[in-house]
Motif scaffolding. Structure first.
Motif, PDB file in Angstrom:
ATOM      1  N   LYS A 199      -4.268  13.250   0.575  1.00 30.88           N
ATOM      2  CA  LYS A 199      -4.916  12.292   1.481  1.00 30.88           C
ATOM      3  C   LYS A 199      -5.821  13.017   2.471  1.00 30.88           C
ATOM      4  O   LYS A 199      -6.900  12.515   2.816  1.00 30.88           O
ATOM      5  CB  LYS A 199      -3.870  11.459   2.235  1.00 30.88           C
ATOM      6  N   ALA A 200      -5.404  14.186   2.925  1.00 26.88           N
ATOM      7  CA  ALA A 200      -6.255  14.969   3.823  1.00 26.88           C
ATOM      8  C   ALA A 200      -7.511  15.437   3.089  1.00 26.88           C
ATOM      9  O   ALA A 200      -8.613  15.382   3.639  1.00 26.88           O
ATOM     10  CB  ALA A 200      -5.486  16.158   4.382  1.00 26.88           C
ATOM     11  N   ASP A 201      -7.352  15.886   1.841  1.00 24.80           N
ATOM     12  CA  ASP A 201      -8.511  16.284   1.038  1.00 24.80           C
ATOM     13  C   ASP A 201      -9.491  15.129   0.880  1.00 24.80           C
ATOM     14  O   ASP A 201     -10.714  15.325   0.951  1.00 24.80           O
ATOM     15  CB  ASP A 201      -8.070  16.763  -0.356  1.00 24.80           C
ATOM     16  N   ASP A 202      -8.951  13.938   0.663  1.00 19.07           N
ATOM     17  CA  ASP A 202      -9.796  12.754   0.482  1.00 19.07           C
ATOM     18  C   ASP A 202     -10.607  12.435   1.734  1.00 19.07           C
ATOM     19  O   ASP A 202     -11.675  11.828   1.644  1.00 19.07           O
ATOM     20  CB  ASP A 202      -8.953  11.534   0.104  1.00 19.07           C
ATOM     21  N   ASN A 203     -10.102  12.825   2.899  1.00 18.22           N
ATOM     22  CA  ASN A 203     -10.756  12.466   4.163  1.00 18.22           C
ATOM     23  C   ASN A 203     -11.357  13.657   4.903  1.00 18.22           C
ATOM     24  O   ASN A 203     -11.636  13.551   6.094  1.00 18.22           O
ATOM     25  CB  ASN A 203      -9.756  11.754   5.079  1.00 18.22           C
ATOM     26  N   ASP A 207      -6.816  13.791  13.756  1.00 19.76           N
ATOM     27  CA  ASP A 207      -6.963  12.402  13.325  1.00 19.76           C
ATOM     28  C   ASP A 207      -6.865  12.281  11.800  1.00 19.76           C
ATOM     29  O   ASP A 207      -6.254  11.348  11.277  1.00 19.76           O
ATOM     30  CB  ASP A 207      -8.289  11.816  13.814  1.00 19.76           C
ATOM     31  N   VAL A 208      -7.474  13.242  11.091  1.00 23.19           N
ATOM     32  CA  VAL A 208      -7.389  13.261   9.628  1.00 23.19           C
ATOM     33  C   VAL A 208      -5.935  13.485   9.215  1.00 23.19           C
ATOM     34  O   VAL A 208      -5.421  12.824   8.303  1.00 23.19           O
ATOM     35  CB  VAL A 208      -8.312  14.356   9.037  1.00 23.19           C
ATOM     36  N   ALA A 209      -5.245  14.400   9.903  1.00 18.05           N
ATOM     37  CA  ALA A 209      -3.840  14.678   9.598  1.00 18.05           C
ATOM     38  C   ALA A 209      -2.985  13.443   9.845  1.00 18.05           C
ATOM     39  O   ALA A 209      -2.132  13.094   9.015  1.00 18.05           O
ATOM     40  CB  ALA A 209      -3.340  15.853  10.439  1.00 18.05           C
ATOM     41  N   ASN A 210      -3.188  12.774  10.963  1.00 13.46           N
ATOM     42  CA  ASN A 210      -2.397  11.577  11.275  1.00 13.46           C
ATOM     43  C   ASN A 210      -2.632  10.461  10.260  1.00 13.46           C
ATOM     44  O   ASN A 210      -1.695   9.751   9.876  1.00 13.46           O
ATOM     45  CB  ASN A 210      -2.706  11.085  12.685  1.00 13.46           C
ATOM     46  N   ALA A 211      -3.874  10.310   9.800  1.00 11.38           N
ATOM     47  CA  ALA A 211      -4.168   9.293   8.787  1.00 11.38           C
ATOM     48  C   ALA A 211      -3.470   9.622   7.470  1.00 11.38           C
ATOM     49  O   ALA A 211      -2.927   8.733   6.802  1.00 11.38           O
ATOM     50  CB  ALA A 211      -5.681   9.189   8.577  1.00 11.38           C
ATOM     51  N   ALA A 212      -3.436  10.901   7.111  1.00 12.63           N
ATOM     52  CA  ALA A 212      -2.753  11.316   5.877  1.00 12.63           C
ATOM     53  C   ALA A 212      -1.253  11.076   5.991  1.00 12.63           C
ATOM     54  O   ALA A 212      -0.616  10.607   5.045  1.00 12.63           O
ATOM     55  CB  ALA A 212      -3.044  12.788   5.587  1.00 12.63           C
ATOM     56  N   LEU A 213      -0.684  11.393   7.142  1.00 15.38           N
ATOM     57  CA  LEU A 213       0.752  11.162   7.351  1.00 15.38           C
ATOM     58  C   LEU A 213       1.082   9.679   7.263  1.00 15.38           C
ATOM     59  O   LEU A 213       2.088   9.298   6.655  1.00 15.38           O
ATOM     60  CB  LEU A 213       1.189  11.725   8.710  1.00 15.38           C
ATOM     61  N   ALA A 214       0.240   8.845   7.844  1.00 19.26           N
ATOM     62  CA  ALA A 214       0.482   7.405   7.813  1.00 19.26           C
ATOM     63  C   ALA A 214       0.366   6.868   6.386  1.00 19.26           C
ATOM     64  O   ALA A 214       1.155   6.003   5.976  1.00 19.26           O
ATOM     65  CB  ALA A 214      -0.503   6.684   8.730  1.00 19.26           C
ATOM     66  N   ALA A 215      -0.576   7.390   5.622  1.00 16.05           N
ATOM     67  CA  ALA A 215      -0.777   6.918   4.255  1.00 16.05           C
ATOM     68  C   ALA A 215       0.397   7.272   3.346  1.00 16.05           C
ATOM     69  O   ALA A 215       0.641   6.587   2.349  1.00 16.05           O
ATOM     70  CB  ALA A 215      -2.072   7.500   3.693  1.00 16.05           C
ATOM     71  N   CYS A 216       1.121   8.322   3.681  1.00 19.13           N
ATOM     72  CA  CYS A 216       2.227   8.790   2.830  1.00 19.13           C
ATOM     73  C   CYS A 216       3.600   8.476   3.426  1.00 19.13           C
ATOM     74  O   CYS A 216       4.608   9.055   3.001  1.00 19.13           O
ATOM     75  CB  CYS A 216       2.083  10.285   2.584  1.00 19.13           C
TER      76      CYS A 216
END
Length: 137
Positions: free
Chosen positions: A54-58, A67-76
């Protein structure tokens, strides 16, 4: 007194000999426990793979690395929840008392929190490094 000192070791030997060894049952139980423990560990690895993907995607998204890390954590989050449930089930199977079950719940919470925070720390550094590498000719 000498009779007591002689009788005591004999009593221990008799007590040990009266219990069946159950070596085949012990081996099966150990194998089952190892299988159970690898289940939650596989789910932990799946979670770590998910957050990295998810981080790679963003990576190109606007915003700070955190912010990218938090979005990846939320997605998973669902993968983290599955790992938590599996680890708690594994520990519950190892505990028999209510105190042990309470400790298992606390340990599962701690492992979940630690996993999330380790993933967050890794992702922030990973995103920063990847963004820097992308700017290099």
């Amino acid at each position: 007194m000498k009779k007591i000192l002689t009788a005591l070791p004999l009593a221990f030997l008799a007590a040990c000999a009266s219990h069946p060894s159950g070596s085949s049952n012990d081996a099966a139980g150990t194998a089952a426990a190892a299988g159970d423990s690898s289940g939650w560990q596989a789910l932990r690895a799946k979670y770590m793979d998910c957050v990295k993907q998810k981080a790679d995607d963003n990576l190109s998204a606007k915003g700070q690395s955190k912010d990218v890390a938090n979005a990846a954590l939320a997605a998973c989050q669902s993968d983290l929840d599955a790992m938590h449930d599996s680890f708690r089930t594994y520990l519950d199977g190892q505990m028999s008392s209510s105190h042990g079950k309470n400790s298992a719940r606390q340990a599962a919470e701690r492992v979940t929190t630690d996993t999330r925070e380790k993933a967050r720390a890794y992702l922030v550094r990973y995103v920063e490094r990847e963004r820097y590498a992308a700017r290099q000719p």
